[in-house]
Design a protein around this motif. Structure first.
Motif, PDB file in Angstrom:
ATOM      1  N   ALA A   1       0.886  -1.111  -0.026  1.00  0.00           N
ATOM      2  CA  ALA A   1       0.030   0.125  -0.101  1.00  0.00           C
ATOM      3  C   ALA A   1       0.712   1.322  -0.061  1.00  0.00           C
ATOM      4  N   CYS A   2       2.110   1.167   0.753  1.00  0.00           N
ATOM      5  CA  CYS A   2       2.888   2.279   0.673  1.00  0.00           C
ATOM      6  C   CYS A   2       3.380   2.537  -0.384  1.00  0.00           C
ATOM      7  N   MET A   3       3.951   1.460  -1.097  1.00  0.00           N
ATOM      8  CA  MET A   3       4.525   1.782  -2.459  1.00  0.00           C
ATOM      9  C   MET A   3       3.604   2.218  -3.402  1.00  0.00           C
ATOM     10  N   SER A   4       2.615   1.771  -3.249  1.00  0.00           N
ATOM     11  CA  SER A   4       1.423   2.252  -4.305  1.00  0.00           C
ATOM     12  C   SER A   4       1.121   3.806  -4.173  1.00  0.00           C
ATOM     13  N   GLN A   5       0.906   4.012  -2.905  1.00  0.00           N
ATOM     14  CA  GLN A   5       0.921   5.613  -2.542  1.00  0.00           C
ATOM     15  C   GLN A   5       2.082   6.328  -3.018  1.00  0.00           C
ATOM     16  N   TYR A   6       3.237   5.908  -3.001  1.00  0.00           N
ATOM     17  CA  TYR A   6       4.354   6.434  -3.532  1.00  0.00           C
ATOM     18  C   TYR A   6       4.180   6.654  -5.096  1.00  0.00           C
ATOM     19  N   SER A   7       3.920   5.616  -5.551  1.00  0.00           N
ATOM     20  CA  SER A   7       3.837   5.666  -7.014  1.00  0.00           C
ATOM     21  C   SER A   7       2.761   6.383  -7.476  1.00  0.00           C
ATOM     22  N   ASN A   8       1.536   6.567  -6.939  1.00  0.00           N
ATOM     23  CA  ASN A   8       0.319   7.395  -7.474  1.00  0.00           C
ATOM     24  C   ASN A   8       0.875   8.910  -7.187  1.00  0.00           C
ATOM     25  N   ALA A   9       1.509   9.131  -6.113  1.00  0.00           N
ATOM     26  CA  ALA A   9       2.169  10.583  -5.998  1.00  0.00           C
ATOM     27  C   ALA A   9       3.052  10.827  -7.085  1.00  0.00           C
ATOM     28  N   ARG A  10       3.766  10.083  -7.453  1.00  0.00           N
ATOM     29  CA  ARG A  10       4.865  10.289  -8.507  1.00  0.00           C
ATOM     30  C   ARG A  10       4.174  10.418  -9.917  1.00  0.00           C
ATOM     31  N   SER A  11       3.143   9.598 -10.099  1.00  0.00           N
ATOM     32  CA  SER A  11       2.457   9.662 -11.438  1.00  0.00           C
ATOM     33  C   SER A  11       1.871  11.009 -11.562  1.00  0.00           C
TER      34      SER A  11
END
Lengths: 440, 613
Positions: free
Chosen positions: B328-338
């Motif tokens: 979940a944490c990684m997908s938060q990061y990747s969402n923010a990045r995208s």
């Protein structure tokens, strides 16, 4: 409208001409700037129903499924003009489904052969659109859908008893490989490989060379991940040899895996090859392995870490490190004056060599490396902590010696490279460093 | 007393509705919350304990004007308004024992409800509250409105069902600052915290009044980390006196863990209900919560991995939760990045950044703009993710492709990469040296989980079999065994018989001739947790490894805390030139990036030193 009419006219002509490749060319999605998508978009915004337009042109000439394929393709073009890859994917998915139905309905082998090239084009674009649609989004919604569709298509083609549809198998498999690798699920493709490996599957089926090469490349990569380097080498090797000489990009892609695999198996690439295909990042590694120059090797790995990670061959290159160690030990043994009579190498010397190479030189590091090399049969010998009881010195590395006898040859033919005396050794400072802190 | 079955949240993603894209965040100043409680923890008085807890605003807010409430004069004065917070009175319907108990529980809940005045006047929100809530439900998303750690309804219900945990009973001792215990652990004030629940057909969880918004969730996580996770060290706490007689310290630790695990799971569930997990919403506080949860789960796994009971019943569950948290944490990061990348592509990024509210839910815009990372702790958590999946080389290989070079160059990620490469090239010495050298103790815990240590030791003992008369004492050091006894037991299990030399030292004799063949037993020994190399002070290390909040530097008794803690390095060993260079590098604080330049310098230094010798 001119572009649109031209397209529809082309489809109609190709359909009646019976030339499959001509038909497939009409379904290639223009990815570079091209007036066609905008034209289709304009037609749609002017109130034209694209499905009806396709039906109007092709009515009476082709079946309803094919008409739907063309309609969906036009919709996809319109979505492309808007830049929405989700909708492009949805429409291409519809087109692919409809086209599969057309193919299923076909009985005549010639007609099937006529339809196959377009199926390949649609499969390729389906894969591409799914990738673009999922970029930046969470999960792999489109890719999963594409995977399902392609898998079903693969099974349908496989079941065909007449064998007329089988030429498309490898192409669909290659597309599936790509989908799996984008979903980080490459092991899923193992079942495909097993199916295609069965001698009965592709017996007597004429394949297109390009499909074979693509399939071999993906297969080779799969075996790399599974540590089956011999298999991987044979697949990648045949892909490399079969690849068209002008397809330099593809050749480079194959070499990104083939070079490390061959290095692991003991075949170093020539500098000429690396120069020819513009792969300077392998040079440091190769040179490091040839000469035992661990510093150069580490440097090359560290400098190109990002590139290797992106290429996905970071881990296998890390594993070629043991070959570099091997050469280093071999050179050490020669340079430090050990000979056939005197084969015992002090671990202290090894440590000095490693220290000189800027590497971790903790005693267990050296022992670990030596033990691993001996264990894997890359070096012959054993390590002995000989005078443990009589020694009062706290530094264990002074006491341990490695009995290194003949180096076992590497699996393949490049021994002459390894035997060559490397120039840097003539200035080797650790020639004079013997047991460092210890008098024993 | 928790159910451990596996069929949990998976189905929740599908049936939970999606909220509108913009989240209305009310309540505390979020920057203050995020940076946590430096000032809060230093406040001397008891009521400040509850500053980390929630305030009842959800249900009450709408009727706010009709209430006369009490406010903590200090806080209220500080913020410059008189807050009106209702005082919840228990209903007195009779004088039965049941009522008395209920009253006691309500009393305990009272300081929570009363002590912290809201920092912003709720009146303005109150008027638009109803309409907004309707809107939220009509669009199918939920925005949590429960401003407490536990919804009042649940407090009453759990009181009736007698489901009050030990840690939710009020502290009745005389020494609230916990000066008596040597660890300076403050006793848990015992506030109710929302318990883990499953959604079912007759038990819907997505009620806005019972779901806590991110900043309250962060407060709750903070409360758990501050006042719960070290409670087994508090002595003489009357709540645990009776149980202490029967229970060992390890049991108590398990109790603490179970409480933390349960409540933390509900925190993450609340995030999921509001579509921060798997729903595509991005929120800086959600990241913070997930980061902190991941650290705690890793720490507890390490602390408890010695216990047979834990391994049998809970380890798998814990790893599953940790996986979910990290993912979940990684997908938060990747969402923010995208989101950020899209803005960069369209050229609107500066406009976007100027219009962001500072210190709030969208801090990642500033972080990405200024530092190139989504959160200060992105590289650290990335390293945990790599190590958690270290055995699965395909997952890691593909995951690595996505990393930006900024994250990849971070010292923790490089350590994780080193360990990854070492594990897959059977270089056990390097793997162990990563454990020894990394300054991030949580990474150490994760690298030394029993299944990884087992794998590394197997490979190592197999390879070391080519060595003759190898002293056991050496193996103990190299393979990070706890003591010789463990090492010998392990060797014997694998078919290697240690022999005694004349001088009395135990040695392993290698396979020449092959009499001591290495064999894989059917029941391989389970490695003990590495207590010698990893000495944990839970709260301290949660803070040290990634400083979400600064712990109080001085405690109320004036003693400086960090100095009184043990150094976190392993046993002292002779350091060689290059490892000295490396260790000086590993000493850099977390959050600092080691670029190739620094690495070059270190290498040069090492070369010079080697040349001198």
């Amino acid at each position: 409208m001119a572009q649109l009419q031209q397209l529809l006219g082309g489809v109609l002509q190709a359909w009646s001409s019976g030339d499959g490749h001509r038909l497939s060319a009409a379904f290639i999605l223009p990815l570079r700037p091209h007036p066609l998508p905008a034209d289709v978009r304009n037609a749609q915004s002017n109130g034209h129903d694209l499905d009806a337009l396709a039906a109007g042109v092709l009515e009476g000439q082709a079946g309803g499924d094919f008409v739907e394929t063309v309609g969906a393709y036009l919709q996809a073009l319109s979505a492309l003009a808007q830049g929405s890859w989700e909708r492009v994917f949805a429409q291409l998915h519809r087109a692919f489904d409809a086209y599969s139905k057309t193919l299923q309905g076909a009985q005549d082998p010639d007609f099937v052969a006529f339809l196959l090239p377009t199926l390949k084009v649609l499969a390729r674009h389906l894969n591409l659109a799914a990738t673009r649609a999922d970029a930046g989004a969470e999960g792999f919604k489109s890719l999963r859908k594409a995977e399902n569709t392609l898998k079903n298509c693969f099974t349908d083609m496989l079941k065909d008893r007449s064998g007329a549809r089988k030429p498309v198998l490898l192409c669909i498999a290659a597309q599936l490989f790509q989908v799996y690798s984008r979903m980080s699920n490459i092991p899923f493709a193992k079942t495909l490989v097993n199916t295609l490996k069965r001698p009965t599957t592709l017996q007597g089926v004429q394949q297109v060379k390009a499909d074979i090469i693509t399939y071999n490349y993906h297969c080779g990569r799969l075996f790399v991940f599974e540590d089956q380097f011999q298999e991987a080498e044979s697949y990648l090797g045949s892909a490399f040899e079969g690849c068209h000489k002008d397809a330099v990009g593809n050749k480079r892609r194959i070499l990104a895996y083939l070079v490390p695999v061959r290095i692991l198996l003991g075949r170093m690439p020539t500098d000429r090859l690396l120069d020819k295909y513009g792969l300077p990042h392998f040079k440091g590694i190769c040179r490091g392995i040839r000469t035992g120059n661990l510093r150069l090797f580490e440097q090359a790995l560290a400098d190109n870490q990002e590139l290797f990670i992106r290429q996905g061959n970071f881990l296998i290159l890390e594993r070629t490190r043991k070959l570099c160690y091997r050469t280093l030990f071999r050179n050490l043994q020669k340079a430090a004056g050990y000979g056939p009579e005197n084969t015992r190498v002090r671990l202290g010397d090894c440590e000095a060599a490693f220290r000189w190479m800027n590497c971790d030189s903790e005693p267990e590091q050296i022992e670990c490396i030596l033990a691993n090399l001996i264990h894997k049969g890359i070096i012959k010998g054993y390590i002995a902590h000989a005078q443990v009881s009589s020694c009062t010195c706290p530094h264990r590395q002074g006491r341990a010696v490695a009995q290194l006898s003949m180096y076992s040859p590497l699996p393949q033919c490049c021994l002459s490279l390894f035997l060559s005396f490397s120039p840097f050794l003539s200035f080797c400072p650790f020639l004079f460093v013997s047991c460092r802190d210890c008098s024993c | 007393g928790d159910d451990d079955d596996d069929d949990d949240d998976d189905d929740d993603d599908d049936d939970e509705p999606r909220p509108p894209p913009s989240l209305r965040v009310t309540g505390l100043d979020q920057a203050e919350m995020r940076l946590g409680g430096v000032s809060e923890a230093r406040e001397p008085q008891r009521p400040t304990l509850s500053q980390t807890t929630g305030v009842p605003r959800g249900k009450v807010r709408a009727r706010n004007d009709s209430f006369e409430g009490e406010a903590d004069p200090d806080t209220a004065g500080l913020k410059g308004f008189v807050a009106r917070v209702p005082q919840v009175q228990p209903q007195r319907t009779g004088t039965t024992a049941e009522d008395a108990r209920r009253e006691r529980f309500a009393k305990k809940a009272q300081p929570v409800l009363r002590s912290r005045a809201p920092m912003r006047a709720p009146v303005a929100i109150a008027s638009e509250n109803e309409s907004e809530s309707d809107e939220a439900t009509s669009t199918g998303g939920i925005v949590g409105r429960c401003m407490e750690m536990c919804p009042p309804k649940e407090v009453v219900k759990r009181e009736e069902m007698r489901e009050i945990d030990l840690f939710e009973r009020p502290y009745e001792g005389d020494d609230p600052r916990g000066a008596r215990n040597p660890h300076h652990v403050e006793p848990c004030p015992g506030y109710p915290v929302k318990k883990y629940q499953r959604s079912a057909a007759d038990h819907k969880l997505n009620k806005p009044d019972e779901v806590r918004p991110p900043h309250v969730l962060l407060e709750t996580e903070d409360y758990l980390e501050r006042y719960v996770i070290e409670q087994d060290k508090v002595q003489g706490d009357s709540r645990f006196v009776r149980s202490r007689g029967e229970k060992t310290a390890a049991d108590l630790l398990e109790d603490v863990y179970m409480f933390y695990w349960n409540r933390n799971r509900m925190i993450r569930k609340d995030l999921l209900l509001q579509n921060f997990t798997g729903g595509g919403l991005t929120h800086t506080l959600a990241m913070t919560i997930l980061e902190r949860s991941a650290r705690c789960l890793i720490l507890f796994e390490h602390l408890l991995s010695g216990s047979e009971e834990f391994r049998r019943t809970h380890q798998q569950q814990n790893q599953k939760q940790l996986n979910e948290t990290l993912t979940a944490c990684m997908s938060q990061y990747s969402n923010a990045r995208s989101l950020y990348d899209k803005a960069v592509v369209t050229g609107t990024v500066h406009h976007m950044i100027q219009n962001r509210p500072t210190g709030g839910s969208e801090d990642y815009w500033f972080n990405l703009d200024a530092k190139g990372v989504v959160s200060e702790f992105e590289p650290e958590l990335t390293a945990y993710y790599i190590v958690f999946h270290i055995e699965n080389r395909i997952t890691v290989t593909y995951f690595l492709k996505e990393l930006t070079s900024k994250v990849r160059r971070h010292v923790n990620v490089q350590e994780a990469l080193l360990a990854f490469a070492a594990l897959h090239s059977q270089d056990w010495a390097k793997y162990c040296s990563v454990i020894r050298r990394t300054s991030n103790i949580i990474l150490r815990c994760l690298l030394s989980t029993s299944r990884l240590m087992k794998r590394v030791r197997e490979v190592a003992l197999d390879a070391l079999n080519v060595t003759q008369s190898l002293p056991i004492a050496g193996i103990v050091e190299w393979l990070l065994f706890e003591d010789e006894e463990e090492c010998v037991a392990c060797c014997v299990k694998y078919g290697l018989q240690p022999a005694q030399t004349e001088a009395g030292a135990l040695v392993l004799n290698g396979t020449r001739p092959r009499e001591n063949a290495f064999t894989l037993p059917s029941d391989p020994p389970i490695p003990r947790p590495l207590r010698r190399f990893i000495r944990i002070e839970r709260r301290y290390h949660l803070v040290k490894a990634g400083t979400h909040e600064r712990m109080p530097v001085t405690l109320s008794n004036g003693r400086a805390q960090p100095d009184s803690l043990p150094p976190e390095e392993g046993p002292v060993r002779p350091v060689s030139a290059s490892s000295r260079a490396l260790s000086s590098r590993s000493g850099t604080p977390i959050g600092e990036f080691v670029g190739s330049q620094a690495a070059d310098q270190a290498a040069d230094q090492a070369a010079e030193q080697a040349a001198e010798q």
